[in-house]
Motif scaffolding. Sequence first.
Motif, PDB file in Angstrom:
ATOM      1  N   ALA A   1       0.821  -1.210   0.000  1.00 65.00           N
ATOM      2  CA  ALA A   1       0.000   0.000   0.000  1.00 65.00           C
ATOM      3  C   ALA A   1       0.853   1.256   0.000  1.00 65.00           C
ATOM      4  O   ALA A   1       0.588   2.215  -0.741  1.00 65.00           O
ATOM      5  N   MET A   2       1.903   1.273   0.815  1.00 67.65           N
ATOM      6  CA  MET A   2       2.767   2.451   0.884  1.00 67.65           C
ATOM      7  C   MET A   2       3.481   2.678  -0.451  1.00 67.65           C
ATOM      8  O   MET A   2       3.692   3.821  -0.873  1.00 67.65           O
ATOM      9  N   ALA A   3       3.855   1.603  -1.127  1.00 58.66           N
ATOM     10  CA  ALA A   3       4.526   1.742  -2.422  1.00 58.66           C
ATOM     11  C   ALA A   3       3.597   2.355  -3.457  1.00 58.66           C
ATOM     12  O   ALA A   3       4.012   3.204  -4.262  1.00 58.66           O
ATOM     13  N   THR A   4       2.339   1.956  -3.457  1.00 61.08           N
ATOM     14  CA  THR A   4       1.405   2.511  -4.432  1.00 61.08           C
ATOM     15  C   THR A   4       1.054   3.960  -4.132  1.00 61.08           C
ATOM     16  O   THR A   4       0.550   4.666  -5.006  1.00 61.08           O
ATOM     17  N   LEU A   5       1.335   4.402  -2.910  1.00 60.08           N
ATOM     18  CA  LEU A   5       1.119   5.806  -2.558  1.00 60.08           C
ATOM     19  C   LEU A   5       2.313   6.678  -2.955  1.00 60.08           C
ATOM     20  O   LEU A   5       2.305   7.889  -2.739  1.00 60.08           O
ATOM     21  N   GLY A   6       3.360   6.049  -3.507  1.00 55.92           N
ATOM     22  CA  GLY A   6       4.483   6.823  -4.013  1.00 55.92           C
ATOM     23  C   GLY A   6       5.749   6.749  -3.195  1.00 55.92           C
ATOM     24  O   GLY A   6       6.762   7.375  -3.548  1.00 55.92           O
ATOM     25  N   HIS A   7       5.741   6.024  -2.109  1.00 56.27           N
ATOM     26  CA  HIS A   7       6.956   5.887  -1.288  1.00 56.27           C
ATOM     27  C   HIS A   7       7.849   4.787  -1.851  1.00 56.27           C
ATOM     28  O   HIS A   7       7.380   3.878  -2.542  1.00 56.27           O
ATOM     29  N   GLU A   8       9.136   4.851  -1.520  1.00 60.31           N
ATOM     30  CA  GLU A   8      10.075   3.794  -1.886  1.00 60.31           C
ATOM     31  C   GLU A   8      10.149   2.817  -0.719  1.00 60.31           C
ATOM     32  O   GLU A   8      10.576   3.199   0.379  1.00 60.31           O
ATOM     33  N   VAL A   9       9.751   1.577  -0.952  1.00 60.36           N
ATOM     34  CA  VAL A   9       9.556   0.628   0.142  1.00 60.36           C
ATOM     35  C   VAL A   9      10.410  -0.616  -0.045  1.00 60.36           C
ATOM     36  O   VAL A   9      10.429  -1.202  -1.138  1.00 60.36           O
ATOM     37  N   VAL A  10      11.076  -1.021   1.026  1.00 63.91           N
ATOM     38  CA  VAL A  10      11.746  -2.310   1.048  1.00 63.91           C
ATOM     39  C   VAL A  10      11.149  -3.126   2.189  1.00 63.91           C
ATOM     40  O   VAL A  10      11.095  -2.679   3.330  1.00 63.91           O
TER      41      VAL A  10
ATOM     42  N   HIS B   1     -10.585  -7.232   4.003  1.00 65.14           N
ATOM     43  CA  HIS B   1     -10.727  -5.812   3.637  1.00 65.14           C
ATOM     44  C   HIS B   1      -9.433  -5.046   3.942  1.00 65.14           C
ATOM     45  O   HIS B   1      -9.458  -3.824   4.081  1.00 65.14           O
ATOM     46  N   ALA B   2      -8.330  -5.747   4.059  1.00 60.42           N
ATOM     47  CA  ALA B   2      -7.093  -5.132   4.550  1.00 60.42           C
ATOM     48  C   ALA B   2      -6.538  -4.078   3.609  1.00 60.42           C
ATOM     49  O   ALA B   2      -5.994  -3.062   4.054  1.00 60.42           O
ATOM     50  N   VAL B   3      -6.641  -4.293   2.308  1.00 64.71           N
ATOM     51  CA  VAL B   3      -6.132  -3.313   1.354  1.00 64.71           C
ATOM     52  C   VAL B   3      -6.898  -2.006   1.488  1.00 64.71           C
ATOM     53  O   VAL B   3      -6.310  -0.922   1.592  1.00 64.71           O
ATOM     54  N   GLU B   4      -8.209  -2.096   1.496  1.00 59.79           N
ATOM     55  CA  GLU B   4      -9.044  -0.904   1.654  1.00 59.79           C
ATOM     56  C   GLU B   4      -8.785  -0.227   2.998  1.00 59.79           C
ATOM     57  O   GLU B   4      -8.692   1.005   3.088  1.00 59.79           O
ATOM     58  N   ASP B   5      -8.661  -1.024   4.064  1.00 62.28           N
ATOM     59  CA  ASP B   5      -8.444  -0.463   5.396  1.00 62.28           C
ATOM     60  C   ASP B   5      -7.089   0.228   5.515  1.00 62.28           C
ATOM     61  O   ASP B   5      -6.935   1.167   6.311  1.00 62.28           O
ATOM     62  N   THR B   6      -6.095  -0.226   4.753  1.00 64.63           N
ATOM     63  CA  THR B   6      -4.774   0.403   4.794  1.00 64.63           C
ATOM     64  C   THR B   6      -4.751   1.697   3.995  1.00 64.63           C
ATOM     65  O   THR B   6      -4.200   2.708   4.441  1.00 64.63           O
ATOM     66  N   LEU B   7      -5.360   1.672   2.811  1.00 62.09           N
ATOM     67  CA  LEU B   7      -5.354   2.856   1.952  1.00 62.09           C
ATOM     68  C   LEU B   7      -6.358   3.911   2.401  1.00 62.09           C
ATOM     69  O   LEU B   7      -6.141   5.109   2.182  1.00 62.09           O
ATOM     70  N   HIS B   8      -7.442   3.461   3.038  1.00 66.25           N
ATOM     71  CA  HIS B   8      -8.488   4.397   3.454  1.00 66.25           C
ATOM     72  C   HIS B   8      -8.932   4.062   4.881  1.00 66.25           C
ATOM     73  O   HIS B   8     -10.062   3.624   5.108  1.00 66.25           O
ATOM     74  N   PRO B   9      -8.049   4.257   5.869  1.00 68.73           N
ATOM     75  CA  PRO B   9      -8.386   3.890   7.252  1.00 68.73           C
ATOM     76  C   PRO B   9      -9.465   4.800   7.828  1.00 68.73           C
ATOM     77  O   PRO B   9      -9.657   5.931   7.366  1.00 68.73           O
ATOM     78  N   ASN B  10     -10.168   4.271   8.849  1.00 66.37           N
ATOM     79  CA  ASN B  10     -11.196   5.113   9.482  1.00 66.37           C
ATOM     80  C   ASN B  10     -10.635   5.978  10.595  1.00 66.37           C
ATOM     81  O   ASN B  10     -11.295   6.883  11.076  1.00 66.37           O
TER      82      ASN B  10
ATOM     83  N   LEU C   1       5.540  10.871  10.081  1.00 74.10           N
ATOM     84  CA  LEU C   1       4.447   9.943   9.801  1.00 74.10           C
ATOM     85  C   LEU C   1       3.317  10.655   9.066  1.00 74.10           C
ATOM     86  O   LEU C   1       2.634  10.056   8.235  1.00 74.10           O
ATOM     87  N   ASP C   2       3.114  11.928   9.366  1.00 69.73           N
ATOM     88  CA  ASP C   2       2.133  12.703   8.605  1.00 69.73           C
ATOM     89  C   ASP C   2       2.498  12.733   7.120  1.00 69.73           C
ATOM     90  O   ASP C   2       1.617  12.685   6.257  1.00 69.73           O
ATOM     91  N   GLU C   3       3.791  12.806   6.838  1.00 65.97           N
ATOM     92  CA  GLU C   3       4.221  12.812   5.439  1.00 65.97           C
ATOM     93  C   GLU C   3       3.945  11.464   4.780  1.00 65.97           C
ATOM     94  O   GLU C   3       3.507  11.399   3.633  1.00 65.97           O
ATOM     95  N   VAL C   4       4.187  10.382   5.513  1.00 67.34           N
ATOM     96  CA  VAL C   4       3.886   9.048   4.980  1.00 67.34           C
ATOM     97  C   VAL C   4       2.404   8.908   4.681  1.00 67.34           C
ATOM     98  O   VAL C   4       1.994   8.374   3.646  1.00 67.34           O
ATOM     99  N   TYR C   5       1.578   9.405   5.579  1.00 68.76           N
ATOM    100  CA  TYR C   5       0.125   9.244   5.468  1.00 68.76           C
ATOM    101  C   TYR C   5      -0.561  10.475   4.877  1.00 68.76           C
ATOM    102  O   TYR C   5      -1.754  10.706   5.097  1.00 68.76           O
ATOM    103  N   ALA C   6       0.169  11.264   4.112  1.00 75.37           N
ATOM    104  CA  ALA C   6      -0.379  12.519   3.577  1.00 75.37           C
ATOM    105  C   ALA C   6      -1.667  12.294   2.798  1.00 75.37           C
ATOM    106  O   ALA C   6      -2.630  13.074   2.922  1.00 75.37           O
TER     107      ALA C   6
END
Length: 435
Positions: A18-27, A152-161, A180-185
């Motif tokens: 999920a973080m990779a698809t948001l544009g971060h570089e993830v390992v 529903h984990a993908v949806e919950d990660t990309l669009h948490p409540n 962390l705000d930058e990660v979850y922008a």
Amino acid sequence: MKISVIGCGYLGAVHAAAMATLGHEVVGVDVDADKVAALTSGRPPFFEPGLSELLVKGQDLGSLEFTTDVSRVADSQMHFVCVGTPQKPGEFAADVTYVDAAVNSLVPHLSSTSVVVGKSTVPVGTAERLAAILAPTGASLMWNPEFLREGHAVEDTLHPNRLVYGVAEGEAGERATENLDEVYATMLEEQTPRLVTDFATAELVKTAANSFLATKISFINAMAELCEASGADVTQLADAIGMDDRIGRKFLNAGLGFGGGCLPKDIRAFMARAGELGADQAVAFLREIDSINMRRRVRIVDIARDTLDGSFIGKKITVLGAAFKPNSDDVRDSPALAVARLIATQGGVVTVTDPQAIDNAAKTFPELNYVADASQALAGADAVLLLTEWQEYRDLDPVATASLVAGKVLIDGRNVLTPEVWRSAGWTYRALGRP
């Protein structure tokens, strides 16, 4: 940002993708080479809708990789700890061995600008202890609990409540929050609520939430026991009390109860940690919650046996469902498999079917019979038990299904079918908490 994810099981793999698809570089880092190979090829080693597509997308973008080499995290600014905290053998307490190992593996690769973010569900007090381990590196620690629902984990990660940050006081906590705000922008731009609190509160959120949900489920299952004794209908009772907006209808579904790798072990770990803190009386009610939940499994077996004239011996029983919930292949503490095994020990010839969980179920209880095709599994059955509410089982046609079985006996362990429809087709229909 450059991000590492330590532990690529259910939580970590989804978070990394999920973080990779948001544009971060993830390992993503994991000690299991087979798991790393599967994730690299876009084939997660567990079933979660949408995850395979997310893995492929992240790697096509060149922003996602998986490895067993922890040194590859050295240039990451944020490090997410996503390892498991299973129940200790023979105890209620959570095993934090993997969390400790993950944090210690990071230490040689951290600097004063690094931020370690715990996402694992841990006993309260763990973060404070880990912060001391990280102190010599100058790295900041924060706790960011996950609230994923399997299926529903993908949806919950990309669009948490909601987002919860547990941080230390002072400049280090402020810096960690900004990072962390930058990660979850993206989530914050969607107006996702964010709560910043201390370590202890953040650690308690997940287990407290799961304990509340377990309490609500077991409450309506306790009412189902009373309904059976009095002739009332628990589904109508749930509808009526759920209309009260102080209560709500969600999680008031009487049936076989909860299972899986989170709810049962989390409430037990909650009790264990409360005892260590001298506050065991505060959560003593959770023991009865756990007990009510486990009684549901025995009760559904009793209902099935009574419907079959008091004996399973020589009877062919088809169990619809092996996973602990639909849209998952997770069979950890599965109520469906527990019931299937109980019936088998009482002489029933049990065949289990499931759209996704057959392989995992066969590894757990190899003594049972498994058939992937539902129609084949239903052939010649003396009784059918619906124990995991997959949509394809909810959509079964009672007339067509009757042509497959030897005996038209249906035990609805999840209260998801319409009794009148099945009874009008000649079935004997039984369910928990219903006349």
